[in-house]
Design a protein around this motif. Structure first.
Motif, mmCIF file in Angstrom:
data_model
loop_
_atom_site.group_PDB
_atom_site.id
_atom_site.type_symbol
_atom_site.label_atom_id
_atom_site.label_comp_id
_atom_site.label_asym_id
_atom_site.label_seq_id
_atom_site.Cartn_x
_atom_site.Cartn_y
_atom_site.Cartn_z
ATOM 1 N N SER A 2 0.839 -1.172 0.000
ATOM 2 C CA SER A 2 0.000 0.000 0.000
ATOM 3 C C SER A 2 0.876 1.223 0.000
ATOM 4 O O SER A 2 2.069 1.175 0.209
ATOM 5 C CB SER A 2 -0.908 -0.039 1.235
ATOM 6 O OG SER A 2 -1.514 1.198 1.423
ATOM 7 N N ALA A 141 -9.618 -3.666 -9.845
ATOM 8 C CA ALA A 141 -9.557 -3.056 -8.508
ATOM 9 C C ALA A 141 -8.170 -2.485 -8.235
ATOM 10 O O ALA A 141 -8.043 -1.398 -7.652
ATOM 11 C CB ALA A 141 -9.930 -4.088 -7.447
ATOM 12 N N TRP A 142 -7.125 -3.195 -8.656
ATOM 13 C CA TRP A 142 -5.773 -2.659 -8.486
ATOM 14 C C TRP A 142 -5.577 -1.404 -9.335
ATOM 15 O O TRP A 142 -4.944 -0.437 -8.895
ATOM 16 C CB TRP A 142 -4.730 -3.715 -8.864
ATOM 17 C CG TRP A 142 -4.323 -4.599 -7.723
ATOM 18 C CD1 TRP A 142 -4.622 -5.916 -7.555
ATOM 19 C CD2 TRP A 142 -3.538 -4.221 -6.587
ATOM 20 N NE1 TRP A 142 -4.086 -6.389 -6.382
ATOM 21 C CE2 TRP A 142 -3.411 -5.370 -5.779
ATOM 22 C CE3 TRP A 142 -2.946 -3.039 -6.178
ATOM 23 C CZ2 TRP A 142 -2.701 -5.353 -4.571
ATOM 24 C CZ3 TRP A 142 -2.235 -3.022 -4.975
ATOM 25 C CH2 TRP A 142 -2.121 -4.166 -4.195
ATOM 26 N N PHE A 145 -7.276 1.398 -7.488
ATOM 27 C CA PHE A 145 -6.522 1.741 -6.278
ATOM 28 C C PHE A 145 -5.273 2.548 -6.623
ATOM 29 O O PHE A 145 -4.996 3.600 -6.019
ATOM 30 C CB PHE A 145 -6.140 0.465 -5.533
ATOM 31 C CG PHE A 145 -5.244 0.700 -4.346
ATOM 32 C CD1 PHE A 145 -5.767 1.140 -3.144
ATOM 33 C CD2 PHE A 145 -3.883 0.490 -4.435
ATOM 34 C CE1 PHE A 145 -4.943 1.362 -2.051
ATOM 35 C CE2 PHE A 145 -3.051 0.715 -3.353
ATOM 36 C CZ PHE A 145 -3.582 1.153 -2.153
ATOM 37 N N ARG A 148 -6.191 6.013 -7.949
ATOM 38 C CA ARG A 148 -6.741 6.924 -6.929
ATOM 39 C C ARG A 148 -5.700 7.394 -5.937
ATOM 40 O O ARG A 148 -5.673 8.554 -5.531
ATOM 41 C CB ARG A 148 -7.890 6.220 -6.195
ATOM 42 C CG ARG A 148 -8.402 6.950 -4.956
ATOM 43 C CD ARG A 148 -8.978 8.313 -5.310
ATOM 44 N NE ARG A 148 -9.495 8.998 -4.129
ATOM 45 C CZ ARG A 148 -8.771 9.745 -3.306
ATOM 46 N NH1 ARG A 148 -7.474 9.880 -3.525
ATOM 47 N NH2 ARG A 148 -9.322 10.336 -2.263
ATOM 48 N N TRP A 149 -4.791 6.505 -5.537
ATOM 49 C CA TRP A 149 -3.919 6.807 -4.414
ATOM 50 C C TRP A 149 -2.468 7.057 -4.803
ATOM 51 O O TRP A 149 -1.700 7.538 -3.971
ATOM 52 C CB TRP A 149 -3.940 5.661 -3.391
ATOM 53 C CG TRP A 149 -5.257 5.480 -2.731
ATOM 54 C CD1 TRP A 149 -6.194 4.527 -3.010
ATOM 55 C CD2 TRP A 149 -5.804 6.269 -1.674
ATOM 56 N NE1 TRP A 149 -7.282 4.669 -2.197
ATOM 57 C CE2 TRP A 149 -7.068 5.731 -1.360
ATOM 58 C CE3 TRP A 149 -5.342 7.377 -0.952
ATOM 59 C CZ2 TRP A 149 -7.886 6.264 -0.363
ATOM 60 C CZ3 TRP A 149 -6.162 7.908 0.037
ATOM 61 C CH2 TRP A 149 -7.416 7.355 0.318
ATOM 62 N N TRP A 184 -9.016 -9.089 -5.751
ATOM 63 C CA TRP A 184 -9.645 -7.771 -5.637
ATOM 64 C C TRP A 184 -9.841 -7.365 -4.180
ATOM 65 O O TRP A 184 -9.949 -6.164 -3.873
ATOM 66 C CB TRP A 184 -10.991 -7.770 -6.362
ATOM 67 C CG TRP A 184 -11.973 -8.773 -5.821
ATOM 68 C CD1 TRP A 184 -12.178 -10.038 -6.276
ATOM 69 C CD2 TRP A 184 -12.878 -8.595 -4.723
ATOM 70 N NE1 TRP A 184 -13.140 -10.672 -5.542
ATOM 71 C CE2 TRP A 184 -13.593 -9.802 -4.573
ATOM 72 C CE3 TRP A 184 -13.151 -7.546 -3.859
ATOM 73 C CZ2 TRP A 184 -14.568 -9.979 -3.592
ATOM 74 C CZ3 TRP A 184 -14.121 -7.718 -2.869
ATOM 75 C CH2 TRP A 184 -14.814 -8.920 -2.750
ATOM 76 N N PRO A 187 -6.738 -4.720 -2.787
ATOM 77 C CA PRO A 187 -6.787 -3.273 -2.990
ATOM 78 C C PRO A 187 -8.019 -2.616 -2.385
ATOM 79 O O PRO A 187 -7.950 -1.460 -1.940
ATOM 80 C CB PRO A 187 -6.770 -3.119 -4.521
ATOM 81 C CG PRO A 187 -7.227 -4.428 -5.059
ATOM 82 C CD PRO A 187 -6.749 -5.457 -4.080
ATOM 83 N N VAL A 188 -9.145 -3.334 -2.354
ATOM 84 C CA VAL A 188 -10.352 -2.743 -1.759
ATOM 85 C C VAL A 188 -10.172 -2.568 -0.253
ATOM 86 O O VAL A 188 -10.525 -1.524 0.319
ATOM 87 C CB VAL A 188 -11.587 -3.605 -2.078
ATOM 88 C CG1 VAL A 188 -12.818 -3.071 -1.351
ATOM 89 C CG2 VAL A 188 -11.850 -3.622 -3.580
ATOM 90 N N TRP A 191 -7.723 0.242 0.318
ATOM 91 C CA TRP A 191 -8.417 1.510 0.065
ATOM 92 C C TRP A 191 -9.134 1.968 1.327
ATOM 93 O O TRP A 191 -9.023 3.122 1.756
ATOM 94 C CB TRP A 191 -9.416 1.313 -1.078
ATOM 95 C CG TRP A 191 -10.043 2.566 -1.621
ATOM 96 C CD1 TRP A 191 -10.636 3.569 -0.911
ATOM 97 C CD2 TRP A 191 -10.144 2.935 -2.995
ATOM 98 N NE1 TRP A 191 -11.112 4.532 -1.748
ATOM 99 C CE2 TRP A 191 -10.821 4.174 -3.046
ATOM 100 C CE3 TRP A 191 -9.752 2.339 -4.186
ATOM 101 C CZ2 TRP A 191 -11.117 4.829 -4.236
ATOM 102 C CZ3 TRP A 191 -10.033 2.991 -5.369
ATOM 103 C CH2 TRP A 191 -10.700 4.216 -5.404
ATOM 104 N N ARG A 192 -9.896 1.051 1.938
ATOM 105 C CA ARG A 192 -10.660 1.414 3.132
ATOM 106 C C ARG A 192 -9.743 1.664 4.333
ATOM 107 O O ARG A 192 -10.055 2.496 5.192
ATOM 108 C CB ARG A 192 -11.671 0.322 3.474
ATOM 109 C CG ARG A 192 -12.723 0.026 2.427
ATOM 110 C CD ARG A 192 -13.359 1.255 1.814
ATOM 111 N NE ARG A 192 -13.813 2.244 2.797
ATOM 112 C CZ ARG A 192 -14.331 3.426 2.494
ATOM 113 N NH1 ARG A 192 -14.427 3.785 1.225
ATOM 114 N NH2 ARG A 192 -14.727 4.248 3.436
ATOM 115 N N SER A 231 -0.838 -4.506 5.815
ATOM 116 C CA SER A 231 -1.333 -3.182 6.197
ATOM 117 C C SER A 231 -0.723 -2.733 7.517
ATOM 118 O O SER A 231 -0.318 -1.573 7.665
ATOM 119 C CB SER A 231 -2.863 -3.204 6.314
ATOM 120 O OG SER A 231 -3.461 -3.533 5.089
#
Length: 628
Positions: A2, A141-142, A145, A148-149, A184, A187-188, A191-192, A231
């Motif tokens: 991440s 999804a990757w 992610f 977006r980030w 998936w 990354p989801v 993200w959260r 994480s």
């Protein structure tokens, strides 16, 4: 795996003002998103094209057993919804004891959501549908992610997203593992997790993460554990970096409040499945697999995978325990590119970005070391060199994981680095010097082209016999009775488990069956989790009688002891009937010896009835098998 969330200027880490300013994408970005989704779905259909060609008679040759298990779960999902059965404990399999599905990979969310498709088209179609959507959804999804980030450039996020979704390890696990192809989730969840620091939204963010963790646990508990570990490592390492330490300290109260909500929500939703997993009937310790065997060979990181262009050219190295566990296999060019990219990115990075790179790099290093297992293996030779995993083999959660699968975490790290270096190259903000940029661009192509995936290998499998398809079996099995195909169901002889899956998907009365492919305790004594795990039920003599006939063509000459043992085994299982189809399916294109199975069955059980394309023997429990 991440990166830092968009943050105040002190961190120097947001991807861009446009990407960081609003949570959602602007309307003009949706055509790009749609294009990436179509590309990802096209890749996934291509990879699974062999199954789509005929999902009813084609099967993944590298893992017939796992495909049968997940098809069985799809059938059981329909049975659960329509009959109100326990989704975490199945009495229909492994008679007379049943199977604790919470300790297996039960993909409950998938099986419940796809009940209409399973009922209308069959578990075979549901299986390949989930497999395809998993691969496509992981790549997409990757992409979202990373876009977006992390990066400015959509193409950089697309290439890196496709790499993450179709990396060699995930193509390998596409051989039957619906849990591990659910990439998936990573990354989801990330993200959260990054959203937890959002001021004033701790309640909403904590609630959403809690629900997501409950969903992820029901689909891929082991993968969710890896994601949580990555994480945690990232957040701690990033927060301790001096350039962002004050920023992290300011966000800590919000994050802790959100995590508290997450714990309450996830704990409430997972209370029963967690109870079943750790304290329910027929639980066990460990995995049923040898953690010294299922480790990553260090040389595998530099090798090419079997199902790739390089593998097609003969450059594949046989360094995995099996073809479903080629979890790294990045190849020398990609590994070198990632090391060089990290060095170049580090050299140019602002202090806040270095905090991110340091955390990402440490996650990759830790997961690499864990993937090697308790001892160092190089080119199929185990050296007496203890590694960090040696201290973790009996630690809860780690004792239930297979070390080599930690290499899948390295895929995410490589994906982040790939996105960053491509973003700099494509936006022309990369390292100064046209020749260096040209060399890096060529290196990306040379690194990714050899690992371009090939479609999964398939083989023919025995079609469903009329005896099962038209319900004729019900004439031979009373309500709540038990029946089995021959040979008895196991991962390498999976037909019987498939037949039960198909009857469950149609609805109506069901039969129980002995054995099956699942994970369970080593013995049938209810000893709790201190029992080690194993694959399938503890074998009985009659199991082996038919298995060796199928595998080796060995025909046993029956004596009174064999018949007495068979009578005891039939009574133990509560068996009412057995049947032998016209064809039986082997694994990896292996042909099983049906003639030997029939010879043993006739000698043990006498003459069968011929009905619905199968041979059927009624079992009178407590009576000599041949005395009919």
């Amino acid at each position: 795996m991440s990166v830092s969330a968009p943050a105040p200027a002190a961190s120097a880490d947001p991807p861009s003002e446009e990407a960081a300013s609003t949570p959602g994408a602007k309307p003009r970005e949706w055509p790009v998103h749609l294009t990436v989704a179509i590309v990802a779905l096209s890749f996934a259909v291509y990879v699974a094209s062999g199954l789509w060609a005929d999902p009813y008679t084609n099967v993944l040759s590298d893992n017939v057993g796992d495909q049968a298990f997940f098809e069985w779960l799809m059938g059981y999902g329909y049975y659960t919804v329509t009959q109100g059965a326990d989704p975490f404990f199945a009495a229909l399999l492994n008679a007379p004891h049943g199977v604790n599905l919470a300790t297996n990979t039960s993909v409950t969310v998938y099986t419940v959501l796809l009940t209409p498709l399973t009922h209308l088209a069959g578990p075979q179609v549901s299986f390949v549908t989930v497999l395809t959507l998993n691969l496509a959804g992981s790549a997409f999804a990757w992409y979202l992610f990373l876009r977006r980030w992390l990066v400015h450039n959509a193409l950089a996020a697309t290439v890196a997203g496709l790499f993450c979704g179709f990396a060699p390890g995930f193509i390998s696990h596409a051989n039957g593992h619906l849990n591990w192809t659910s990439g998936w989730i990573v990354p989801v969840v990330l993200w959260r997790v990054l959203k937890l620091r959002e001021p004033g939204r701790w309640l909403r963010n904590g609630l959403m993460l809690g629900v997501l963790l409950a969903i992820g646990f029901s689909i891929a508990a082991e993968g969710l554990f890896f994601t949580a570990l990555a994480s945690g490592i990232f957040m701690i390492v990033w927060a301790l970096a001096r350039p962002v330490r004050a920023e992290a300290r300011a966000a800590l109260p919000t994050v802790l409040r959100a995590l508290g909500v997450t714990a309450v929500v996830a704990g409430s939703l997972l209370a029963y499945p967690l109870y079943m997993h750790f304290a329910g009937p027929w639980t066990f310790s460990g995995t049923g697999f040898n953690q010294r065997h299922f480790v990553e060979d260090a040389a595998a990181y530099l090798s090419f995978p079997n199902r790739s262009l390089a593998g097609h050219l003969g450059w594949h190295a046989d360094l995995a325990p099996n073809r479903t566990e080629e979890t790294s296999f990045f190849g020398v060019p990609l590994v070198i590119l990632m090391i060089v990219s990290f060095a170049l990115l580090w050299r140019r990075a602002e202090p806040g970005r270095r905090a991110t790179l340091r955390a990402v790099g440490l996650v990759g290093l830790i997961f690499f070391l864990l993937s090697l297992g308790p001892r160092l293996n190089v080119n199929k030779h185990e050296y007496d060199v203890p590694l960090p995993y040696a201290a973790l083999t009996h630690v809860p959660l780690f004792d239930s994981a297979l070390p080599l699968r930690f290499a899948l975490g390295v895929v995410g790290v490589f994906g982040v680095l790939l996105a960053l270096i491509l973003d700099q190259l494509l936006s022309r903000r990369g390292p100064s010097g046209g020749m260096l940029n040209t060399a890096l661009t060529a290196a990306v192509v040379v690194s990714l082209l050899p690992i371009f995936p090939l479609p999964l290998r398939i083989q023919y499998r025995a079609a469903e016999p009329t005896f099962i398809a038209d319900g004729t079996w019900q004439k031979y099995v009373p309500e709540g009775g038990t029946m089995s195909a021959l040979p008895f169901a196991l991962n390498v002889t999976a037909d019987g488990q498939r037949w039960q899956a198909y009857t469950m998907a149609r609805g109506g009365r069901q039969f129980r069956m002995p054995d099956g492919y699942f994970l369970g305790p080593q013995t049938t004594d209810e000893g709790g989790r201190e029992q080690p795990g194993r694959i399938g039920a503890p074998p009985r003599a009659t199991d082996w009688l038919f298995l060796r006939a199928a595998w080796y063509g060995y025909i046993t000459s029956m004596n009174n002891e064999d018949r007495a043992q068979a009578r005891a085994d039939f009574d133990y299982w509560g068996l009412d009937a057995v049947f032998l189809p016209g064809e039986i399916t082997g694994s990896d294109h292996q042909t099983l010896n049906r003639a030997a199975v029939e010879a043993v069955a006739r000698d043990l059980l006498g003459e069968p009835e011929v009905v619905g394309g199968v041979l059927v023997w009624r079992i009178r429990r407590g009576v000599d098998p041949v005395d009919r």
